[in-house]
Design a protein around this motif. Structure first.
Motif: not given
Length: 258
Positions: A198-207
């Motif tokens: 989940a935290v990796r996904e947060i980093a992925r979608v962050l500009k």
């Protein structure tokens, strides 16, 4: 008939968003279990005074009363945390983001929208997107329709978009959001691997240049480590804050621009 219509309109005009209670099953267990233990201890003490006077019985009854009292206090503390402390802390967290007002902001595990709507208040030209799987175990009355209604009552429905989805597989392209936030959500995932994903996904979608703020009462050190592993080198946590019970930390980070 006209009077009834006016009364209904007045009721709707005065209605306010409702955000429920976090961990409702646990709070309910404490709220009923605590008084039940206290009552049982008192009944045994006064109903069977001879038996209750023995050393072993006094120890058991004392433990029952102490446990019952602690459960009552925890039920009160958790209710106040959901209704008062959480709201105050989330307002401070959003204010510290210093939003311009035109950002695209994502909240993972948005629930009934307390944080989502607070963010939306600061986005007159932006958009606050919330995503959740709508578990009522984690928050009472949790449902997309409830969050939508809360957005209407708060007057920010035009700034809010609500999705159903899993934070471990966010349905958004890379670099979609200027800011990603979460409140008491990621810890609900069942395993460490799930939380890391989940935290990796947060980093992925962050500009690039985007910011993260994740509030939780456990696993926050692991969130910071995962963010650093994903290239957000300044990831750190602050706390604890005692405005909520259990007390919480906030993990903050920003994504490099290059």
């Amino acid at each position: 008939m006209q009077g009834n219509t006016r009364e209904i309109e007045r009721h709707h005009a005065n209605a306010k968003p409702r955000f429920g209670i976090d961990a409702p099953t646990l709070v309910l267990g404490f709220a009923f279990g605590g008084p039940a233990l206290l009552l049982a201890a008192m009944v045994l003490t006064h109903g069977f005074p001879t038996t209750a006077s023995s050393g072993g019985a006094r120890s058991v009854l004392g433990a029952m009363m102490l446990t019952g009292l602690m459960m009552c206090l925890e039920a009160i503390a958790m209710t106040l945390s959901s209704r008062v402390g959480k709201r105050l802390l989330l307002r401070r967290m959003v204010a510290s983001l210093n939003l311009r007002g035109d950002e695209q902001v994502l909240e993972v595990g948005c629930g009934r929208g307390m944080l989502l709507l607070e963010v939306a208040q600061h986005l007159p030209q932006g958009r606050a997107t919330g995503i959740d799987l709508w578990s009522t175990r984690d928050q009472s009355g949790n449902a997309a329709a409830v969050t939508q209604r809360n957005a209407e009552l708060a007057g920010v429905v035009e700034r809010v978009h609500i999705d159903t989805g899993d934070m471990r597989q966010l349905p958004y392209p890379n670099a979609s959001f200027d800011v990603v936030v979460a409140s008491l959500a990621i810890h609900n995932l069942p395993t460490e691997t799930d939380r890391e994903q989940a935290v990796r996904e947060i980093a992925r979608v962050l500009k690039p240049g985007g910011r993260v703020a994740l509030l939780d009462f456990r696993c926050t050190a692991a969130y910071a480590r995962t963010l650093r592993a994903e290239g957000l080198a300044d990831a750190h946590r602050r706390g604890p804050s005692f405005l909520m019970f259990p007390w919480v930390w906030i993990v903050r980070a920003s994504k490099p621009t290059c």
